[in-house]
Each structure stands twice: as C-alpha cells, then as structure tokens.
Design a protein around this motif. Structure first.
Motif, PDB file in Angstrom:
ATOM      1  N   THR A 128      -1.740  -1.999 -12.010  1.00 16.61           N
ATOM      2  CA  THR A 128      -2.565  -0.820 -12.239  1.00 16.61           C
ATOM      3  C   THR A 128      -3.768  -1.179 -13.112  1.00 16.61           C
ATOM      4  OG1 THR A 128      -0.698   0.664 -11.973  1.00 16.61           O
ATOM      5  CG2 THR A 128      -2.536   1.490 -13.305  1.00 16.61           C
ATOM      6  N   LEU A 129      -4.955  -0.721 -12.677  1.00 10.49           N
ATOM      7  CA  LEU A 129      -6.185  -0.977 -13.421  1.00 10.49           C
ATOM      8  C   LEU A 129      -6.849   0.348 -13.773  1.00 10.49           C
ATOM      9  CD1 LEU A 129      -7.807  -3.869 -11.311  1.00 10.49           C
ATOM     10  CD2 LEU A 129      -6.279  -4.066 -13.291  1.00 10.49           C
ATOM     11  N   ALA A 130      -7.550   0.352 -14.900  1.00  8.20           N
ATOM     12  CA  ALA A 130      -8.303   1.537 -15.301  1.00  8.20           C
ATOM     13  C   ALA A 130      -9.674   1.101 -15.802  1.00  8.20           C
ATOM     14  CB  ALA A 130      -7.555   2.291 -16.410  1.00  8.20           C
ATOM     15  N   SER A 131     -10.691   1.907 -15.510  1.00  8.45           N
ATOM     16  CA  SER A 131     -12.038   1.573 -15.964  1.00  8.45           C
ATOM     17  C   SER A 131     -12.837   2.852 -16.183  1.00  8.45           C
ATOM     18  CB  SER A 131     -12.748   0.673 -14.948  1.00  8.45           C
ATOM     19  OG  SER A 131     -12.951   1.374 -13.733  1.00  8.45           O
ATOM     20  N   HIS A 132     -14.036   2.691 -16.738  1.00 12.61           N
ATOM     21  CA  HIS A 132     -14.901   3.819 -17.079  1.00 12.61           C
ATOM     22  C   HIS A 132     -16.219   3.622 -16.317  1.00 12.61           C
ATOM     23  CE1 HIS A 132     -17.449   6.443 -19.598  1.00 12.61           C
ATOM     24  NE2 HIS A 132     -16.322   7.057 -19.913  1.00 12.61           N
ATOM     25  N   PRO A 133     -16.362   4.213 -15.115  1.00 11.45           N
ATOM     26  CA  PRO A 133     -17.535   3.945 -14.275  1.00 11.45           C
ATOM     27  C   PRO A 133     -18.869   4.150 -14.995  1.00 11.45           C
ATOM     28  CG  PRO A 133     -15.887   5.095 -12.994  1.00 11.45           C
ATOM     29  CD  PRO A 133     -15.378   5.046 -14.410  1.00 11.45           C
ATOM     30  N   ALA A 134     -19.019   5.254 -15.736  1.00 10.77           N
ATOM     31  CA  ALA A 134     -20.319   5.548 -16.352  1.00 10.77           C
ATOM     32  C   ALA A 134     -20.757   4.428 -17.296  1.00 10.77           C
ATOM     33  CB  ALA A 134     -20.259   6.880 -17.099  1.00 10.77           C
ATOM     34  N   ALA A 135     -19.788   3.779 -17.962  1.00 15.34           N
ATOM     35  CA  ALA A 135     -20.131   2.739 -18.933  1.00 15.34           C
ATOM     36  C   ALA A 135     -19.977   1.339 -18.351  1.00 15.34           C
ATOM     37  CB  ALA A 135     -19.235   2.876 -20.166  1.00 15.34           C
ATOM     38  N   MET A 136     -19.439   1.231 -17.140  1.00 19.26           N
ATOM     39  CA  MET A 136     -19.161  -0.110 -16.592  1.00 19.26           C
ATOM     40  C   MET A 136     -19.829  -0.284 -15.226  1.00 19.26           C
ATOM     41  SD  MET A 136     -15.239  -0.256 -17.950  1.00 19.26           S
ATOM     42  CE  MET A 136     -14.935   0.077 -19.675  1.00 19.26           C
ATOM     43  N   GLU A 152       3.969  -1.065  -9.710  1.00 20.18           N
ATOM     44  CA  GLU A 152       4.976  -1.065 -10.775  1.00 20.18           C
ATOM     45  C   GLU A 152       5.952   0.114 -10.579  1.00 20.18           C
ATOM     46  OE1 GLU A 152       1.644  -0.689 -11.192  1.00 20.18           O
ATOM     47  OE2 GLU A 152       0.862  -2.112 -12.662  1.00 20.18           O
ATOM     48  N   ASP A 153       6.934   0.215 -11.461  1.00 19.03           N
ATOM     49  CA  ASP A 153       7.830   1.375 -11.439  1.00 19.03           C
ATOM     50  C   ASP A 153       7.017   2.617 -11.826  1.00 19.03           C
ATOM     51  OD1 ASP A 153      11.052   2.160 -11.929  1.00 19.03           O
ATOM     52  OD2 ASP A 153       9.575   3.405 -12.983  1.00 19.03           O
ATOM     53  N   PRO A 154       7.054   3.668 -11.011  1.00 16.66           N
ATOM     54  CA  PRO A 154       6.191   4.826 -11.298  1.00 16.66           C
ATOM     55  C   PRO A 154       6.518   5.512 -12.623  1.00 16.66           C
ATOM     56  CG  PRO A 154       7.733   5.308  -9.500  1.00 16.66           C
ATOM     57  CD  PRO A 154       7.842   3.843  -9.780  1.00 16.66           C
ATOM     58  N   ASP A 155       7.794   5.528 -13.017  1.00 12.77           N
ATOM     59  CA  ASP A 155       8.137   6.194 -14.276  1.00 12.77           C
ATOM     60  C   ASP A 155       7.643   5.393 -15.483  1.00 12.77           C
ATOM     61  OD1 ASP A 155       9.295   8.390 -13.007  1.00 12.77           O
ATOM     62  OD2 ASP A 155      11.180   7.304 -12.730  1.00 12.77           O
ATOM     63  N   ASP A 156       7.599   4.068 -15.351  1.00 14.42           N
ATOM     64  CA  ASP A 156       6.992   3.246 -16.410  1.00 14.42           C
ATOM     65  C   ASP A 156       5.512   3.584 -16.543  1.00 14.42           C
ATOM     66  OD1 ASP A 156       9.400   1.992 -16.834  1.00 14.42           O
ATOM     67  OD2 ASP A 156       8.873   0.143 -15.777  1.00 14.42           O
ATOM     68  N   LEU A 157       4.849   3.726 -15.398  1.00 14.73           N
ATOM     69  CA  LEU A 157       3.418   4.059 -15.433  1.00 14.73           C
ATOM     70  C   LEU A 157       3.189   5.419 -16.084  1.00 14.73           C
ATOM     71  CD1 LEU A 157       2.225   2.886 -11.889  1.00 14.73           C
ATOM     72  CD2 LEU A 157       1.749   1.795 -14.091  1.00 14.73           C
ATOM     73  N   ILE A 158       4.039   6.380 -15.716  1.00 16.56           N
ATOM     74  CA  ILE A 158       3.889   7.731 -16.295  1.00 16.56           C
ATOM     75  C   ILE A 158       4.103   7.676 -17.809  1.00 16.56           C
ATOM     76  CG2 ILE A 158       4.968  10.021 -16.394  1.00 16.56           C
ATOM     77  CD1 ILE A 158       5.320   9.739 -13.285  1.00 16.56           C
ATOM     78  N   ALA A 159       5.077   6.892 -18.250  1.00 14.97           N
ATOM     79  CA  ALA A 159       5.315   6.744 -19.700  1.00 14.97           C
ATOM     80  C   ALA A 159       4.078   6.157 -20.374  1.00 14.97           C
ATOM     81  CB  ALA A 159       6.535   5.854 -19.935  1.00 14.97           C
ATOM     82  N   MET A 192       0.831  -1.207   0.000  1.00 14.85           N
ATOM     83  CA  MET A 192       0.000   0.000   0.000  1.00 14.85           C
ATOM     84  C   MET A 192       0.863   1.254   0.000  1.00 14.85           C
ATOM     85  SD  MET A 192      -3.307  -1.080   2.356  1.00 14.85           S
ATOM     86  CE  MET A 192      -4.370   0.262   1.834  1.00 14.85           C
ATOM     87  N   SER A 193       1.985   1.228   0.722  1.00  8.13           N
ATOM     88  CA  SER A 193       2.867   2.404   0.739  1.00  8.13           C
ATOM     89  C   SER A 193       3.397   2.692  -0.656  1.00  8.13           C
ATOM     90  CB  SER A 193       4.046   2.185   1.690  1.00  8.13           C
ATOM     91  OG  SER A 193       3.577   1.949   2.978  1.00  8.13           O
ATOM     92  N   ARG A 194       3.852   1.644  -1.329  1.00  5.83           N
ATOM     93  CA  ARG A 194       4.408   1.831  -2.678  1.00  5.83           C
ATOM     94  C   ARG A 194       3.325   2.330  -3.650  1.00  5.83           C
ATOM     95  NH1 ARG A 194       9.074   0.769  -5.995  1.00  5.83           N
ATOM     96  NH2 ARG A 194       8.311   0.617  -8.117  1.00  5.83           N
ATOM     97  N   ALA A 195       2.147   1.705  -3.554  1.00  4.85           N
ATOM     98  CA  ALA A 195       1.059   2.122  -4.444  1.00  4.85           C
ATOM     99  C   ALA A 195       0.694   3.585  -4.179  1.00  4.85           C
ATOM    100  CB  ALA A 195      -0.160   1.219  -4.260  1.00  4.85           C
ATOM    101  N   GLY A 196       0.686   3.982  -2.918  1.00  2.00           N
ATOM    102  CA  GLY A 196       0.352   5.355  -2.564  1.00  2.00           C
ATOM    103  C   GLY A 196       1.394   6.338  -3.092  1.00  2.00           C
ATOM    104  N   GLU A 197       2.675   5.968  -2.973  1.00  2.00           N
ATOM    105  CA  GLU A 197       3.747   6.839  -3.506  1.00  2.00           C
ATOM    106  C   GLU A 197       3.654   6.930  -5.029  1.00  2.00           C
ATOM    107  OE1 GLU A 197       7.342   4.983  -2.108  1.00  2.00           O
ATOM    108  OE2 GLU A 197       6.733   5.279  -0.004  1.00  2.00           O
ATOM    109  N   ASN A 198       3.394   5.780  -5.668  1.00  2.00           N
ATOM    110  CA  ASN A 198       3.235   5.781  -7.128  1.00  2.00           C
ATOM    111  C   ASN A 198       2.096   6.689  -7.560  1.00  2.00           C
ATOM    112  OD1 ASN A 198       5.287   3.953  -7.437  1.00  2.00           O
ATOM    113  ND2 ASN A 198       4.004   2.251  -8.125  1.00  2.00           N
ATOM    114  N   ALA A 199       0.968   6.588  -6.838  1.00  2.79           N
ATOM    115  CA  ALA A 199      -0.213   7.391  -7.204  1.00  2.79           C
ATOM    116  C   ALA A 199       0.102   8.879  -7.104  1.00  2.79           C
ATOM    117  CB  ALA A 199      -1.397   7.030  -6.318  1.00  2.79           C
TER     118      ALA A 199
END
Ligand SMILES: *Cc1c(COP(=O)(O)O)cnc(C)c1O
Length: 434
Positions: free
Chosen positions: A383-391, A418-425, A302-309
């Motif tokens: 990392t997950l992504a979704s579209h609430p209005a359509a899902m 994941e590595d935060p810079d990979d996510l940003i890319a 959770m700490s890593r995910a929070g820092e990444n976010a």
C-alpha cells in the motif's frame, strides 16, 4: 526448409488456447501461452534470452526477415533478427498482454512514457491536432504541450466526464483547427479514470462522436488504461483502438520494474512498431521475463487489492476525520455511475481520500502511517500513499488544480494485498494522530 525450423520460437508447437470449444481465459493462459518448453531444453519457464542478435538460417531468410522489419513486406517480421526489433521474452510478453485486452497484438517498451511518446510520435505530423481528455498523467500532458508543439502539432482537451455533445463540439473544433494548420486530427487520446480525480471518460460516447464526425476513416482512439486495466476495464470493448499501459503499475505489480505497452489491432500498431524499430525503446529481456512472471498472478493480486480497497474505503467513509472519498466503488454522480456501469467490472484499488482540514492535517496523516509507505506510483503489492498537490501535481498551476479538484486535503492511496484489517488498523491510528 520449413518455416518452423527457421522461426522456432515464434511458432510454438504447444499453444493450447481452447479446450473442447472452450476459449481459455487469460488467467489460465498466463502460465504457458506463446512458449513451447520443447524448444528450450524442456524448461518450464522461458529462459532469459540475453543476446543482441539472432543467427539466420540462410541469406534468403535474412532478406525476408528484413523485408518485414523495414515494412517492405506487410505483416511484420516473421523471424528473430536483432533485439532492438524483437526478441523471445518480449514476444512472449506481448502475446500474453494482448490476451487481457482482447487485442490482436501488443508492443512492449522500456517505460510507460516511452510507449506513450512513441505512440504519439508515430501518429502525428506537422499541422496535426491531438484531442485528449484531461487531466492526463503529467508527463503525457507535458509531451503533448511542450514537445509535440515544437514540431507544429497542436492540441485540444476536454474534461474526463464530458458528455457526447461536448465531445462532438471538441471534434468539430479540432477538425477546423487542423484544416487551418494544413493537418488532420491525428489521434483522440484518453486516460480513464483520470488521476488523481478518478473521473471516468465515456469511451462509448467518444467512439460514437468519432463515427459521426469521420465515418469509417476516423483517427484512432487511444486510451491509457493503467489505473483499471487490464482486469477491471478493457476499453477495446467500448470502442477504443489502442490501449496504453504503464506496466510499472498493476501489470508489474511489485514496484520492482519500469515498463510500458500499447495493444490493439495490427493495423494500428504497425506505425508504432516501425518507429520502435528505428528509435529503440523496446523493454529489455530481463524486464520482459519479470513481467511474464507478474502476469501469472495478475488476477489474484488485483482481485485481492480490489477487495482490500472496498473494505478500507468502507472504514474511511464512516470516519469523522474524512470529508469524502474519490473511490469508484462509491460514486455519487449519476452520469459517472452510468459510465462506470457500462465500462468497468471493478472499482480498482487506487482512490483519493479528502482529510478534514488542509495540507497540515494531510501531512500528519501521511507521516503517521506505519504499513502504508509514503511514495508515488500505484498498483504494487504494498500500500502506498501520497499527496498529489505537493508531489505529482506540484507543478500544475493553482487555477488548474482548483478546476481539477486537486486540493491540499487530497491524499491518494493505492491499496496493496496486505491483510485488510491490518491496513484498517494503520489508517485508524494515523487518523487518530491528525
Ligand atoms: C505511471 C504512469 C504513466 C507513466 O509510466 P512509466 O512507466 O512511469 O513511464 C503513464 N500513465 C499513467 C496513468 C501512469 O500512472
């Protein structure tokens, strides 16, 4: 016969919770709390107890255990009886989960929804009223509105960000409504932050409002703490009585299991335990074992995910194709910031990003993500992504969507480890495609 011999796994000989007066933290206790290797051939990890039933030491012990199971004697079961009631892996897990929230006890279930439904069923009778914050997880809202209503239970809801005055008013209205139906206000049920808006509920204000309306004998305050708990928010500190989790999310944390829990003082959990004893719904031993394994890395994950976010949101906020963010680390409303400061120790890793445009632009963004997976759920290592209005919120009527701010350009993201810079890319190239 000593108690110890009759109930060996329930009373571990080695359970070091303090050292020299220092109370050990959950992060340390996750590696051993509630399990004594001596009782399992020295195994460092608890074995998975695949058994449906447990052999009694003698007939008197069996009778005593059943008195605890059926509620004939207060205090619950003091021995293992039958795996619908209790079992070693589940009890170890329950003990460890309770630690994170500073709760006296916990109960685990086969899903978050099983936990929520059992909790509400245990507390509601015909004529009763439930007051809840809104929006709730869609299935929780559906259970109140569509299932409990079949048994004569009604509800009132208030918006997540409501003020003390608004909460006072809704409790007064609930009292009146309950009196008119020959029932009581059975439960105040909260979810904070709300999904997908991330609006926070002022739990302290709810606690004070209940005290003002009911004195000492008020209904329990239960709260779904799935989005920030157990690391970034422990609502028992703000006056909640019962904390609810979908353990499927951050607690499990690897998107490979489904489970749920409730935690709180034993007096609040007893009715829920009694219902679970009758109805079933306890999580299975394999899932309990996996969750114990997950809890060992909970703080790290959770700490890593929070820092990444935080890093990803800093990037997104500055991006020209992003209209705004719904992220607890960047609140623009003073009242919400005040609730955050009093309730939360971290902003979490699940947030909303509003893409400039509408559904088409949001879908292009989603369809171009390469690391982030297009899936509902949250709190996993990936990392997950979704579209609430359509899902997830597709069935919510348009007027309510508008009121809740669930727009066609809202994309919900749960950041992983994941590595935060990979996510940003990844986000950068997906936004470039919009
Ligand atoms: C996922 C979720 C639930 C339901 O949990 P399941 O484990 O899927 O049954 C309830 N509340 C919240 C906030 C959730 O995110």
């Amino acid at each position: 016969m000593t108690d110890d011999r009759m109930t060996p796994r329930r009373k571990p000989k080695i359970s070091i919770d303090t050292i020299g007066g220092r109370k050990l933290t959950p992060a340390t206790l996750m590696m051993g709390h509630g399990f004594d290797p001596v009782l399992s051939e020295g195994s460092i990890k608890a074995p998975i107890f695949l058994t449906s039933t447990f052999v009694f030491e003698n007939a008197a012990a069996g009778k005593r255990h059943f008195e605890g199971i059926t509620g004939a004697r207060p205090g619950g079961a003091e021995g293992l009886v039958y795996s619908r009631f209790n079992a070693p892996n589940q009890e170890i897990l329950e003990g460890r989960l309770a630690l994170w929230d500073g709760a006296e006890d916990a109960l685990v279930f086969s899903s978050g929804m099983t936990a929520i439904c059992a909790l509400m069923l245990a507390y509601c009778a015909a004529g009763d009223v439930i007051v809840h914050s809104g929006p709730l997880y869609a299935a929780s809202e559906g259970f109140v509105a569509k299932i409990l209503s079949k048994f004569g239970v009604t509800y009132l809801d208030f918006p997540a960000g409501a003020t003390r005055g608004e909460i006072d008013a809704i409790l007064a209205q609930a009292k009146e409504q309950a009196a008119g139906q020959g029932g009581k206000l059975a439960m105040i049920y909260l979810e904070s932050p709300a999904n997908p808006t991330n609006a926070l509920v002022d739990v302290e204000a709810v606690r004070d409002a209940r005290g003002a309306a009911f004195g000492e004998d008020g209904p329990p305050i239960a709260i779904d703490n799935t989005f920030l708990g157990p690391l970034w928010q422990q609502p028992i500190r703000q006056g909640a009585d019962i904390v609810v989790y979908s353990l499927t999310k951050y607690a499990g944390g690897h998107s490979d299991l489904v489970a749920g829990s409730v935690a709180g003082a034993k007096k609040w959990l007893t009715p829920v335990r009694m219902l679970r004893n009758m109805m079933g719904g306890i999580c299975d031993p394999n899932t309990a074992w996996m969750l114990c394994r997950s809890l060992e890395t909970l703080e790290l994950r959770m700490s890593r995910a929070g820092e990444n976010a935080a890093k990803v949101c800093a990037f997104l906020k500055a991006h020209p194709k992003v209209a705004r963010l719904g992220y607890l680390g960047m609140i623009d409303d003073p009242r919400q910031q005040d609730i955050y400061n009093r309730h939360c120790s971290g902003a979490g890793s699940t947030f909303s990003v509003f893409i400039k445009g509408g559904e088409a632009e949001s879908f292009r963004f989603l369809d171009n993500l390469k690391i982030a997976k297009l899936a509902v759920s949250l709190g996993g290592t990936e990392t997950l992504a979704s579209h609430p209005a359509a899902m997830t919120h597709l069935s919510v009527p348009q007027a309510r969507k508008d009121r809740l701010g669930i727009t066609d350009n809202l994309v919900r993201i749960s950041i992983g480890i994941e590595d935060p810079d990979d996510l940003i890319a990844d986000f950068e190239q997906a936004l470039a495609a919009v």
